[in-house]
Design a protein around this motif. Structure first.
Motif, PDB file in Angstrom:
ATOM      1  N   LEU B 173      -2.545  -7.840  -8.539  1.00 51.07           N
ATOM      2  CA  LEU B 173      -2.486  -9.275  -8.838  1.00 51.07           C
ATOM      3  C   LEU B 173      -1.493 -10.003  -7.939  1.00 51.07           C
ATOM      4  O   LEU B 173      -0.690 -10.806  -8.403  1.00 51.07           O
ATOM      5  CB  LEU B 173      -2.124  -9.486 -10.320  1.00 51.07           C
ATOM      6  N   SER B 174      -1.521  -9.711  -6.666  1.00 54.55           N
ATOM      7  CA  SER B 174      -0.621 -10.371  -5.733  1.00 54.55           C
ATOM      8  C   SER B 174      -1.159 -10.173  -4.328  1.00 54.55           C
ATOM      9  O   SER B 174      -2.037  -9.338  -4.100  1.00 54.55           O
ATOM     10  CB  SER B 174       0.775  -9.755  -5.833  1.00 54.55           C
ATOM     11  N   HIS B 175      -0.616 -10.927  -3.397  1.00 51.65           N
ATOM     12  CA  HIS B 175      -1.052 -10.770  -2.009  1.00 51.65           C
ATOM     13  C   HIS B 175      -0.633  -9.421  -1.447  1.00 51.65           C
ATOM     14  O   HIS B 175      -1.394  -8.785  -0.731  1.00 51.65           O
ATOM     15  CB  HIS B 175      -0.545 -11.931  -1.154  1.00 51.65           C
ATOM     16  N   ILE B 176       0.565  -8.964  -1.811  1.00 49.13           N
ATOM     17  CA  ILE B 176       0.970  -7.628  -1.351  1.00 49.13           C
ATOM     18  C   ILE B 176       0.038  -6.577  -1.944  1.00 49.13           C
ATOM     19  O   ILE B 176      -0.376  -5.641  -1.263  1.00 49.13           O
ATOM     20  CB  ILE B 176       2.447  -7.340  -1.750  1.00 49.13           C
ATOM     21  N   GLY B 177      -0.314  -6.755  -3.192  1.00 50.31           N
ATOM     22  CA  GLY B 177      -1.210  -5.803  -3.856  1.00 50.31           C
ATOM     23  C   GLY B 177      -2.545  -5.707  -3.134  1.00 50.31           C
ATOM     24  O   GLY B 177      -3.041  -4.617  -2.859  1.00 50.31           O
ATOM     25  N   MET B 178      -3.132  -6.866  -2.795  1.00 47.22           N
ATOM     26  CA  MET B 178      -4.417  -6.831  -2.112  1.00 47.22           C
ATOM     27  C   MET B 178      -4.246  -6.372  -0.667  1.00 47.22           C
ATOM     28  O   MET B 178      -5.138  -5.732  -0.107  1.00 47.22           O
ATOM     29  CB  MET B 178      -5.092  -8.214  -2.163  1.00 47.22           C
ATOM     30  N   ALA B 179      -3.081  -6.687  -0.079  1.00 41.26           N
ATOM     31  CA  ALA B 179      -2.827  -6.215   1.292  1.00 41.26           C
ATOM     32  C   ALA B 179      -2.788  -4.694   1.309  1.00 41.26           C
ATOM     33  O   ALA B 179      -3.325  -4.058   2.213  1.00 41.26           O
ATOM     34  CB  ALA B 179      -1.521  -6.800   1.812  1.00 41.26           C
ATOM     35  N   ARG B 180      -2.175  -4.097   0.280  1.00 44.12           N
ATOM     36  CA  ARG B 180      -2.129  -2.621   0.204  1.00 44.12           C
ATOM     37  C   ARG B 180      -3.538  -2.045   0.168  1.00 44.12           C
ATOM     38  O   ARG B 180      -3.851  -1.048   0.821  1.00 44.12           O
ATOM     39  CB  ARG B 180      -1.374  -2.189  -1.061  1.00 44.12           C
ATOM     40  N   GLU B 181      -4.402  -2.697  -0.635  1.00 40.20           N
ATOM     41  CA  GLU B 181      -5.773  -2.210  -0.774  1.00 40.20           C
ATOM     42  C   GLU B 181      -6.537  -2.320   0.542  1.00 40.20           C
ATOM     43  O   GLU B 181      -7.214  -1.389   0.963  1.00 40.20           O
ATOM     44  CB  GLU B 181      -6.496  -3.015  -1.856  1.00 40.20           C
ATOM     45  N   LEU B 182      -6.423  -3.498   1.172  1.00 44.96           N
ATOM     46  CA  LEU B 182      -7.165  -3.717   2.419  1.00 44.96           C
ATOM     47  C   LEU B 182      -6.600  -2.856   3.548  1.00 44.96           C
ATOM     48  O   LEU B 182      -7.342  -2.387   4.414  1.00 44.96           O
ATOM     49  CB  LEU B 182      -7.161  -5.198   2.782  1.00 44.96           C
ATOM     50  N   ALA B 183      -5.283  -2.644   3.522  1.00 43.21           N
ATOM     51  CA  ALA B 183      -4.675  -1.778   4.529  1.00 43.21           C
ATOM     52  C   ALA B 183      -5.254  -0.370   4.392  1.00 43.21           C
ATOM     53  O   ALA B 183      -5.522   0.305   5.393  1.00 43.21           O
ATOM     54  CB  ALA B 183      -3.157  -1.761   4.353  1.00 43.21           C
ATOM     55  N   ALA B 184      -5.463   0.064   3.158  1.00 46.80           N
ATOM     56  CA  ALA B 184      -6.038   1.396   2.937  1.00 46.80           C
ATOM     57  C   ALA B 184      -7.473   1.444   3.460  1.00 46.80           C
ATOM     58  O   ALA B 184      -7.893   2.394   4.095  1.00 46.80           O
ATOM     59  CB  ALA B 184      -5.998   1.743   1.449  1.00 46.80           C
ATOM     60  N   TRP B 185      -8.228   0.377   3.181  1.00 44.09           N
ATOM     61  CA  TRP B 185      -9.648   0.338   3.584  1.00 44.09           C
ATOM     62  C   TRP B 185      -9.783   0.367   5.109  1.00 44.09           C
ATOM     63  O   TRP B 185     -10.571   1.112   5.663  1.00 44.09           O
ATOM     64  CB  TRP B 185     -10.304  -0.915   3.009  1.00 44.09           C
ATOM     65  N   PHE B 186      -8.972  -0.488   5.745  1.00 45.88           N
ATOM     66  CA  PHE B 186      -9.079  -0.589   7.214  1.00 45.88           C
ATOM     67  C   PHE B 186      -8.137   0.383   7.927  1.00 45.88           C
ATOM     68  O   PHE B 186      -8.056   0.393   9.150  1.00 45.88           O
ATOM     69  CB  PHE B 186      -8.795  -2.024   7.671  1.00 45.88           C
ATOM     70  N   ARG B 187      -7.392   1.168   7.131  1.00 46.01           N
ATOM     71  CA  ARG B 187      -6.430   2.143   7.682  1.00 46.01           C
ATOM     72  C   ARG B 187      -5.433   1.451   8.608  1.00 46.01           C
ATOM     73  O   ARG B 187      -5.284   1.800   9.771  1.00 46.01           O
ATOM     74  CB  ARG B 187      -7.153   3.285   8.420  1.00 46.01           C
ATOM     75  N   ARG B 188      -4.767   0.468   8.070  1.00 45.29           N
ATOM     76  CA  ARG B 188      -3.726  -0.248   8.815  1.00 45.29           C
ATOM     77  C   ARG B 188      -2.416  -0.098   8.040  1.00 45.29           C
ATOM     78  O   ARG B 188      -2.443   0.107   6.822  1.00 45.29           O
ATOM     79  CB  ARG B 188      -4.043  -1.750   8.882  1.00 45.29           C
TER      80      ARG B 188
END
Lengths: 347, 819
Positions: B173-188
């Motif tokens: 429920l935060s931008h960091i939270g979604m950034a963590r998820e997307l970083a995992a998806w795109f491996r960044r």
């Protein structure tokens, strides 16, 4: 004698032609060939005829009798035909409508339910049923829904007063409340508690949510759920079942997609999307159609199955939503208004 | 929850297109409910060009042929066919060069338009995904550098995703939270915002700002951190901060309030900022509210609190409803110079209960209800201090007040890759699984060989409270691997031994098939009906037993005790819409009460309406009670009830809407089933606004009483010798049921024939009242058929028996033989 016989024949034919009822026919017949008939009287005179004339005369009388019989038969056939004609009345007009009701119809929700059950039957699933009035245990607790979960709130679920008593719905805990089931998952719990794995069941049924009625929401609606419990059940098996169901139901060019989601009683959990752009009024690539997942080990433990041995999947969806998608219906309320112009479209 | 793409890019490098991002978010398990684009989307091969010449297209009236300078790097001057009216010489416009992909997946290629070469497209605003009417080409300023990418000269656009976050994922429920998820998806990698403030080193004690914090409700408040700042200057936030908040739909207020919101949306930790001068006694107390205590919240409403609710109070009064909303008395205002920052962690159930009871939800309560990670709480306060000092100045002052927060976090899950593969049902390599886990910061800290497999020890970060068991990690691997990559397979269906459908399903199917075959239309009605309807049609007592505790609307407050009410409503609706309706049915659960206990029954009911207003050139005779009776016998049969042998008794009293003297019933609640049918009360039907004459029939049976007749079917041999018929007319009281007389006659006939041969059947073929009979009497004509299994009967032996029957039947004096 010959002249007499000829005259008799002429007179009889003239009479027979005019016969129009069975009574007249019988009277006419009696007048000639009855015990007191004219021909019978002539036959009785045979005794007075010289012996040598008898054969010729006998032959003549027999011929006359035969001719009379032919005429009588014809008269009788004519009368019979006239009777049938009278009975038949005027010919029908095939373009007039029948006053009888048209064909009976099953409700579209019944059609979709039965079609789903038929498809699942082929995959080995048998129909199970459970009560619509449920207890908190079967509807929530056994499905790992915590006591303060919003779904259990009186804002979202219909409850009965604390003093309400239901005779044929068993309570697990004395102080729990009765409610109207919010999903058919309660039937899965009852099925698992009653039987032993492996299990392969489908539970269609009516469910209730305390919600405003509008084009897409209804205070009661219908769900259909599948449960499969066995050893070595996998995510891939679940996907295979869904692919099979929707290819059977909606056609081979239907695709399904899993989206990770969260339900308290499955892990992993997914929402199922359909891609079926050949259906009426579908203008999106993916349409959400139901939820599914692998049965959570905690649910198995709750019903006394060893979760290290047994695995399984569950899948559920709304029947109204499916029917709306299949038939291109845009308002859920039509299912409950019962306008025959709607119902008769599903003959 | 709204997430801004530009904001996310602060923490993770995202070069994917909007569609790819949307797909990634969706497959990670966050449903994208909406995508809002603002500004120019990122475009390649779209540059600034200047129109040099314009000529009319030789083959089309509305097209022009332009030469456009797009800069030497893009090949200098190009010829482009254009249909816009404003492609005037000298205009600088966006030019999409071959290879560009415009929004809507519109690919630009070299092409011939009506025979003229065109190498590119001059663009209107809407073709570039910008708002505005397509009245012509988008005109750029005269000094826009020719050949530069359009994105370089236009302000950066943004895309806001509206997401549904499932309740098990408060960490997202935060931008960091979604950034963590997307970083995992795109491996960044994730670039966390740097936090400069590290706690008070040279402690300046200012107990006149905040002296102490006392937590009196530790079970509801796991951690409370309060820290003062002095000398802050309230004013508007800088543009970048306002822009971030506005992008996700928040209205900027002032730098202090905005920082609080920003940190919540960035890190997921709600904060509260007090005006320190408004805290009486300079102490904060976390306590249960006093029953009836009042607080005017920031939305201007006065809230009455109960002792189940937690508040942050000063020495005198509550200031904040903990975790939900502040009160007006301690609000920051333009004069504020000293503040106290609160970063706390409240028990989710407590916040949920209070929010529900008050009907008050906020961005803060939304996050606390789902769970905030206490291990990030203090860091969020420090982040806020950095941002406050950057935007409002001020000096941090002590004492730093920290209460609670001493829960340690150490969670590990031991899992083997084989276990994951077995649950998935397809092969994923160890390496790929490890990659997926580690991308989510689920670090494998130990690897122990455990032949033939290996066990991984996976360390769970404190914000992933949803991960507790090996099965939870299966989902994590699958999410990152991609649920769209589950390989197809055949559905395999072994037949299970006891796989018969439930008798309820079979019963419903049979009833439906029969009634549809009898040309009934199936309807489906709501289970819930109104109290008034039940009172009118059934009884007040039944209505009392069937009431819901919490109906949603008045006309759906009670369980239905009969399906007939719904059938009648459906009939009425069709009549009112001018749609002919004659035969309706429904199956479904009904609820009936017996001695204060309600039972859930299976129900099946049908309705027949004869409406003389519905005219036809050929008139059929109207249905009657005996039409209903036959349908009921067949429905009963399908439930395993032999209605022919049960007594149908006339209904004479009120209740359930039957017309007395024209309806009948069999069975009753106490034996588990009941059947009734006949004419619906004419007055009530008329009062309900229904036209015509209405007959109905209903069956209700407890599920466990359903019997299948299939198992009981047995062949009976039948005689091939002829029957001998005799007719007998008997005169009885007009009120006497025919079946009673028939049974009396049958009994005598059976006794009279003895074992020599059988009375096969006795049927009523005539009922006569009137002339030639004494008053109050009726004549019943019975046809008796006699047959032997072994031989042809003689008239004499039948006559002897028939005579005996006639003598016997009159013996009790209630029956006479009509001559």
């Amino acid at each position: 004698m010959q002249a007499t016989l000829s005259a008799l024949l002429v007179k009889a034919s003239a009479e027979f032609v005019g016969l129009s009822s069975r009574a007249d026919f019988e009277a006419a017949k009696a007048r000639y060939v009855g015990p007191n008939g004219e021909l019978t009287a002539l036959m009785k005179q045979m005794g007075a005829v010289p012996k040598e004339q008898r054969p010729a005369l006998g032959k003549l009388i027999n011929e006359t009798k035969g001719q009379l019989q032919v005429q009588l038969d014809a008269a009788l056939a004519r009368i019979g035909l006239a009777e049938i004609t009278a009975q038949l009345g005027p010919p029908i007009d095939p373009t007039l409508p029948s006053p009888d009701a048209g064909s009976g119809t099953s409700h579209p929700l019944t059609l979709v339910r039965e079609e789903m059950c038929r498809i699942l039957r082929k995959a080995g699933f048998a129909v199970v049923e459970g009560p619509e009035v449920e207890t908190e245990y079967y509807c929530f607790d056994a499905l790992s829904t915590p006591a303060d979960h919003p779904a259990r709130d009186a804002q979202d679920t219909f409850y009965f007063p604390a003093q309400a008593r239901f005779g044929n719905i068993s309570k697990k805990v004395a102080e729990e409340k009765y409610l109207l089931r919010t999903h058919t998952s309660s039937v899965q719990i009852r099925t698992m508690l009653k039987g032993q794995p492996p299990l392969r069941v489908v539970s269609p049924g009516r469910v209730y949510r305390r919600d405003t009625s509008d084009a897409t929401h209804s205070a009661n609606f219908h769900q259909i759920e599948c449960l499969y419990v066995d050893k070595h059940v996998t995510v891939r098996d679940l996907k295979a079942l869904l692919d099979y169901i929707f290819a059977s139901l909606l056609g081979k060019n239907t695709k399904t997609r899993f989206r990770p989601h969260y339900f308290g009683y499955t892990e992993p959990s997914f929402e199922v999307d359909l891609s079926a752009q050949h259906l009426p009024k579908v203008n999106k690539e993916w349409i959400e159609i139901g939820g599914c997942g692998m049965v959570d080990p905690a649910v198995f433990e709750g019903v006394g199955y060893d979760s290290t041995v047994w695995t399984g999947y569950a899948f559920g969806m709304g029947l109204e939503r499916l029917a709306m998608l299949m038939y291109g219906i845009d308002d859920i309320r039509y299912f409950y208004q019962n306008d025959l112009r709607f119902l008769k479209q599903f003959t | 929850m709204k997430i801004s793409r530009n904001w996310l890019k602060q923490y993770v490098a995202l070069d994917a297109s909007i569609d790819e991002l949307k797909r990634a978010i969706t497959l990670l398990g966050f449903e994208v409910e909406g995508v809002i684009n603002t500004g120019l989307p990122p475009l390649t091969q779209v540059v600034v060009g200047e129109i040099k010449t314009r000529e009319k297209h030789p083959n089309a009236d509305k097209l022009s042929i332009c030469t456009v300078d797009v800069g030497l790097a893009q090949g200098g001057v190009r010829t482009i066919v254009c249909g816009a009216p404003n492609c005037d010489v000298g205009n600088r416009v966006p030019v999409a060069l071959p290879g560009a992909i415009l929004p809507g997946d519109f690919k630009i290629k070299e092409s011939k338009i009506r025979g003229q070469q065109s190498s590119g497209m001059l663009c209107a605003a809407d073709e570039l995904g910008l708002a505005g009417q397509a009245s012509g080409l988008m005109l750029l300023s005269a000094d826009a550098p020719i050949g530069s990418a359009l994105n370089e000269i236009m302000p950066e656009g943004d895309t806001v995703f509206d997401l549904e976050v499932t309740p098990n994922r408060p960490d997202a429920l935060s931008h960091i939270g979604m950034a963590r998820e997307l970083a995992a998806w795109f491996r960044r990698p994730v670039n966390f915002p740097p936090i400069i403030f590290r706690g008070i080193t040279d402690e300046i004690l200012r107990p006149d700002i905040l002296a102490s914090v006392r937590v009196e409700a530790p079970e509801d408040c796991l951690l409370y951190f309060g820290l003062g700042l002095t000398g802050v200057k309230v004013g508007p936030s800088p543009a970048w901060l306002q822009e971030r908040l506005q992008a996700v739909g928040l209205r900027p207020v002032n730098n202090l309030v905005d920082v609080g919101n920003y940190v919540m949306l960035e890190l997921g930790q709600p904060l509260h900022i007090f005006d320190a001068k408004k805290i009486k006694g300079q102490q904060l107390v976390v306590r249960r509210a006093v029953e009836g205590e009042k607080l005017r919240t920031l939305d201007g409403k006065e809230r009455i609190l109960s002792e189940r609710m937690v508040v942050i109070a000063d020495a005198v009064q509550p200031l904040v409803i903990a975790g939900i909303m502040g009160g007006v008395h301690a609000e920051v205002d333009a004069q504020t110079t000293d503040i106290v920052i609160e970063a706390a962690c409240f028990r989710p159930q407590s916040i949920r209960g209070t929010a529900r009871r008050l009907g008050l939800a906020s961005d803060s309560s939304y996050r606390f209800e789902r769970g905030v990670d206490p291990h990030g709480t203090v860091a969020a306060a420090y982040r806020a201090i950095d941002l406050i000092q950057a935007t409002a100045g001020g000096t941090v002052v002590g004492p730093a007040c920290l209460v609670g927060g001493d829960q340690s976090w150490m969670r590990e899950i031991i899992i083997s890759p084989d276990y994951i593969r077995e649950r998935l049902g397809f092969y994923v390599s160890d390496q790929e699984m490890r990659g997926a886990l580690e991308a989510l910061n689920l670090i494998i800290t130990a690897e122990v060989a455990c032949a033939p497999t290996v066990n991984w020890t996976v360390k769970i970060p404190s914000y992933r409270t949803d991960l507790d068991r090996p099965i939870d990690l299966v989902e994590e691997v699958l999410r990152i691997y991609g649920t769209d990559r589950v390989p197809p397979a055949l559905a395999v269906g072994p037949a299970l031994a006891d796989g018969d459908d439930d008798p309820i399903a079979i019963f419903n199917r049979q009833v439906t098939a029969y009634l549809v075959g009898q040309r009934f239309n199936e309807v489906v009605n709501y289970t819930l009906r109104s109290r008034q309807e039940l009172g009118t049609w059934v009884s007040d007592a039944a209505a009392a037993e069937l009431a819901l505790a919490n109906p949603f609307v008045d006309d759906q407050s009670h369980l239905r005790p009969t399906l007939v009410l719904g059938l009648l409503a459906a009939l009425k609706l069709n009549q009112s819409r001018g749609v002919p309706a004659t035969q309706l049915f429904e199956t479904g659960r009904v609820f009936m009460e017996l001695n204060g206990t309600v039972q859930e029954y299976l129900g099946a009911a049908f309705l027949l309406c004869h409406n003389p207003k519905e005219r036809s050139w050929l008139v059929r005779s109207a249905p009657d009670f005996y039409t209903v009776k036959q349908h009921l016998i067949i429905l009963a049969q399908q439930a395993g009830i032999d209605l022919a042998s049960a007594e149908l008794r006339p209904i004479s009293g009120a209740g359930w809407g039957w017309q007395a003297g024209h309806a009948a019933a069999a069975g009753e609640s106490s034996i588990g089933w009941s059947i009734s049918g006949g004419l619906l009360d004419l007055t009530m039907v008329r009062a309900a606004g229904v036209e015509g004459t209405v007959w109905a029939g209903m069956l209700a049976i407890l599920p466990e009483k359903l019997k299948s007749l299939v198992g009981h079917r047995r062949y009976q041999p039948f005689a091939l010798f002829p029957t001998v018929l005799r007719d007998l007319a008997l005169v009885v009281e007009a009120t006497r049921p025919a079946e009673e007389v028939r049974r009396a006659l049958l009994k005598i006939a059976q006794a009279s024939t003895g074992p020599a041969f059988a009375i096969e059947a006795i049927e009523v073929f005539d009922v006569y009242l009137g002339q030639g009979l004494p008053g109050g009497k009726k004549s019943l004509g019975f046809s008796l058929s006699f047959r032997s299994q072994e031989r042809t009967l003689t008239d004499d032996e039948v006559n002897a028996v028939f005579t005996k029957i006639q003598q016997q039947i009159v013996v009790d004096g209630s029956i006479t033989v009509r001559s």
